[in-house]
Design an enzyme around this catalytic site. Structure first.
Site, PDB file in Angstrom:
ATOM      1  CE1 TYR A   1      39.505  34.209  40.429  1.00 17.60           C
ATOM      2  CE2 TYR A   1      38.667  36.608  39.937  1.00 17.60           C
ATOM      3  CZ  TYR A   1      39.488  35.910  40.661  1.00 17.60           C
ATOM      4  OH  TYR A   1      40.550  36.456  41.357  1.00 17.60           O
TER       5      TYR A   1
ATOM      6  CE  LYS B   1      42.819  34.158  39.147  1.00 18.74           C
ATOM      7  NZ  LYS B   1      42.793  35.813  39.191  1.00 18.74           N
TER       8      LYS B   1
END
EC number: 4.3.3.7
Length: 300
Positions: free
Chosen positions: A145, A173
């Site tokens: 992330y 992400k």
């Protein structure tokens, strides 16, 4: 658990992952019963998976015990086909390792591991941090992330490429706000890495350069529309995808009129979901902003 990277062309976690809010009672306790209802509603309305205890889920103000209980409640209530990914990241490597181990032992479908925040490690430090997590996670699929606007630290594509030596690092992400991030990741890491947009407003542009889906806030409200946009794009109906993208832009913008998840919690309240206010130090949406948000919701 699946860790064969050849399957990333059909994303392991699906296309639309909702970064779910954490509901609170009037007293500020986690409302586990409402979390169960909300997660099932999301699955029935466009979400392929649920991400718990991320930024939108207010992980900084949840205890590890609350996070674990929330996961157990939600995972136990959902159909097995709905993937449940739990945020296990920390700026303390040992904490992230232990949280990820617990996620594996508890039956999570994946773990979302954020770039360490505040202490701003160099790339070698990031590599060692995520390596430690990957080694401890056995075959639990990990989603890196990258959100430098919150962490103060950018995970570079070259570092991601090195981390792909671990078979359970399958996806990322991408929430830098840069479409180029997807292009750079694809160029260096190839199609074996599933890249998810971390911004609803950039989903369609990122799909055009190789992203496979989105970790979404707006899918709390418009999950089916987002799903139609993705599948329209994939099937060559680009004009329809663009029309949906343009229609939803005011909502995407409104959901970030102030710090996430303040607006989405207010939007859910306006939509009949009493998910409570954010925990301090976040504050409720102002009345003026709530009026703006209400106007946009009525136009959907």
């Amino acid at each position: 658990m699946i860790t064969d990277k050849t399957e990333c062309n059909n994303p392991l976690f699906g296309r639309i992952l909702t970064a779910m809010v954490t509901p609170f009672t009037e007293n500020g306790d986690v409302d586990y019963e409402l979390a169960i209802k909300l997660s099932n509603y999301l699955f029935e309305n466009g979400s392929d998976g649920i991400v718990l205890c991320g930024t939108t889920g207010e992980s900084p103000t949840l205890s590890w015990a609350e996070q674990h209980e929330l996961f157990i409640a939600v995972k136990g209530s959902l159909d097995a086909s709905c993937k449940v990914i739990v945020g296990t990241g920390s700026n303390c490597t040992s904490e992230a390792v232990e949280a990820t181990k617990k996620a594996y032992d508890s039956g999570a479908d994946g773990a979302l591991v954020v770039v360490p925040y505040y202490n701003k490690p160099p790339q070698e430090g990031l590599y060692k941090h995520f390596s430690s997590i990957a080694k401890s996670a056995k075959d639990l699929p990990l989603m890196l992330y990258n959100i430098p606007g919150r962490t103060g630290c950018n995970l570079l594509p070259d570092t991601v490429k090195k981390l792909m030596d671990f078979s359970n690092i399958l996806s990322i992400k991408a929430a830098s706000g840069r479409i180029e991030e997807v292009t750079e990741l694809r160029a260096i890491c190839g199609s074996e890495l599933s890249v998810y947009s971390g911004d609803d407003s950039l989903l369609l542009p990122m799909l055009s350069v190789g992203a496979v889906g989105v970790v979404s806030v707006a899918s709390h409200l418009v999950g089916l529309q987002l799903k139609e946009m993705i599948y329209s794009f994939q099937s060559g109906k680009v004009s329809n995808a663009l029309a949906i993208h343009e229609k939803l832009q005011p909502l995407f913008k409104a959901l970030f009129m102030t710090t996430n998840p303040i607006p989405i919690k207010a939007a859910l309240e306006l939509s009949g979901w009493d998910v409570g206010n954010p925990r301090s130090p976040l504050s409720p949406l102002t009345n003026d902003m709530k009026k703006q948000l209400s106007f946009i919701l009525k136009s959907l």
